[in-house]
Scaffold this active site. Structure first.
Site, PDB file in Angstrom:
ATOM      1  CB  THR A  10      56.920  25.658  12.998  1.00 19.42           C
ATOM      2  OG1 THR A  10      55.691  25.131  13.486  1.00 19.42           O
ATOM      3  CG2 THR A  10      56.903  27.166  13.090  1.00 19.42           C
ATOM      4  CE  LYS A 199      66.417  27.172  23.381  1.00 24.03           C
ATOM      5  NZ  LYS A 199      65.253  28.037  23.603  1.00 24.03           N
TER       6      LYS A 199
HETATM    7  N1  HSE Z   1      59.976  27.032  23.621  1.00 21.17           N
HETATM    8  C1  HSE Z   1      61.173  27.717  23.218  1.00 21.17           C
HETATM    9  C2  HSE Z   1      61.109  29.170  23.710  1.00 21.17           C
HETATM   10  C3  HSE Z   1      61.316  27.650  21.725  1.00 21.17           C
HETATM   11  O1  HSE Z   1      60.071  29.563  24.267  1.00 21.17           O
HETATM   12  O2  HSE Z   1      62.086  29.896  23.614  1.00 21.17           O
HETATM   13  C4  HSE Z   1      62.695  27.899  21.215  1.00 21.17           C
HETATM   14  O3  HSE Z   1      63.608  26.922  21.646  1.00 21.17           O
END
Ligand code: HSE
Length: 417
Positions: A10, A199
């Site tokens: 993607t 993160k």
């Molecule tokens: N699964 C993650 C989200 C994708 O929903 O933000 C981006 O890191």
């Protein structure tokens, strides 16, 4: 500059698309064109536009001196780490969107880039299209960052927004999100908070300048947030958001990932659906807020392309992002303090003394919150207290009264009408 993309999923295919769509705008901003030469992928065929660039062996990219920039959008740590390391050792700049790689190996890869006079960029690893990484190391380079708190996961923010708006249960909302393709078939990384935790670890490294492990960050996901919790939140003029937060206080670093009740005055209150919002507080700057799409093909690819432009602009120098290999010690969660929203079995009658002794030592003021005349449970909000004292308070309260604490949620900010 000739470029290779590793992984045409993607994000990787999105990067090729952004390069094509915004070719003219990009060329105006760099001293030389960015030209896609290779795409590394396992498949025999990828797309009519890029099939001619398809290679299956990383060595082709590694050993081509024309390739000055490698984009890693494969995901996972291995073999992404080995490929990125080899590319940097050849003096090729690397741009990645891979938060697992940055979280686990970021400081090592930055050190390798420095040694080989090239750059390792990872804007897309946090907040998708939101430029949070560059904002910290570039725009706020002269600030001491005292806090970063954000909604960093679109999937969980979508689920919590739906639960709030529709009054639906967590399980039904998750199922619906999976049906619509917003949540993965195995949703654990999102709903158990690990994606947010990775993160948050990257943001903690960015703000502290040190290495840290996401495993050391207290992480609680949203599985236990119920429609009942949202009914109480509504009564109090609040909402519930999954937040990742890092804070620096007196040279100590605090971090957590948890569902938090926030009031309407918090700018994160209005960040709904799949959107992300990130509040950054600097010692001189004060508070600022970034908002946008934290996931998705083109927003994330856009962040990758902005790093590619940075790589071309800074191709002859290592750009320090202020992140060393020194390991950071994160304060234990028990040393964080919050006010807690608590749901207790029964009515307040007969247990007011125990409630005050354990949760309302400073104010001594109990304001019970009842839902539509229910007498099987009630809610209240504690004074601000250390997490370790709160947890002990719950234990003592349950032991002394024989009443159960059904659930608690940490709160930030003020209750509003
Ligand atoms: N699964 C993650 C989200 C994708 O929903 O933000 C981006 O890191």
């Amino acid at each position: 500059m000739k470029v290779a993309i590793m992984g045409y999923g993607t994000i990787g295919s999105g990067v090729a698309e952004v390069l094509r769509t915004n070719k003219e705008q990009i060329e105006l901003k760099v001293s030389e064109p960015i030209e896609l030469k290779y795409v590394l992928d396992l498949r025999e065929s990828i797309s009519p536009e890029d099939n001619d660039k398809l290679v299956h062996d990383f060595k082709v990219i590694e050993e081509d001196p024309e390739v000055g920039l490698v984009v890693e959008t494969m995901g996972g740590i291995h073999p992404a780490y080995e490929f990125v390391k080899a590319a940097l050792e050849k003096g090729k700049h690397v741009v990645t969107s891979n938060k697992a790689l940055v979280d686990a190996m970021g400081s090592k890869l930055i050190a390798i880039a420095k040694e080989h006079h090239c750059n390792f960029y990872f804007e897309a690893s946090v907040g998708g299209g939101i430029p949070v990484i560059r904002t910290i190391y570039h725009n706020y380079a002269g600030e001491k960052i005292v806090e970063i708190t954000g909604i960093l996961n679109g999937t969980t923010n979508y689920i919590l927004t739906e639960m709030r708006e529709k009054g639906a249960s967590f399980e039904d909302t998750l199922r619906e999100a999976q049906k619509l393709g917003y949540a993965e078939r195995d949703p654990s990384a999102d709903i158990d908070g690990f994606d947010t935790s990775r993160k948050t670890a990257i943001l903690l490294s960015m703000s502290s300048g040190c290495r840290c492990r996401h495993e050391d960050i207290f992480t609680e996901g949203i599985r236990n947030v119920s429609s009942m919790d949202f009914q109480y939140a509504r009564e109090m003029g609040m909402t519930i958001k999954l937040l990742g937060s890092v804070q620096a206080r007196e040279d100590k670093y605090f971090a957590y990932v948890a569902p938090i009740m926030i009031g309407k005055t918090d700018p994160l209150f209005a960040v709904d659906g799949v959107f992300n919002g990130i509040r950054i507080v600097g010692n001189c700057l004060g508070s600022t807020m970034l908002y946008g799409r934290g996931a998705g093909k083109l927003p994330t690819a856009s962040a990758v392309v902005s790093d590619m432009i940075a790589a071309v602009r800074h191709q002859h120098e290592f750009q320090g992002i202020g992140w060393s290999e020194k390991m950071l010690t994160i304060e234990p969660m028990g040393n964080n303090s919050f006010s807690y929203f608590v749901r207790v079995e029964g009515t307040p009658e007969g247990i007011k003394k125990e409630l005050k002794e354990n949760f309302l030592k400073h104010s001594g003021k109990l304001v019970p919150i009842a839902l539509g005349g229910r007498n099987d449970e009630f809610g209240f909000v504690t004074d601000e207290m250390f997490e370790k004292d709160f947890i002990e308070g719950v234990r003592v309260f349950e032991e002394k009264t024989g009443r159960r604490v059904f659930h608690y949620i940490r709160t930030e900010g003020e209750l509003s009408d």
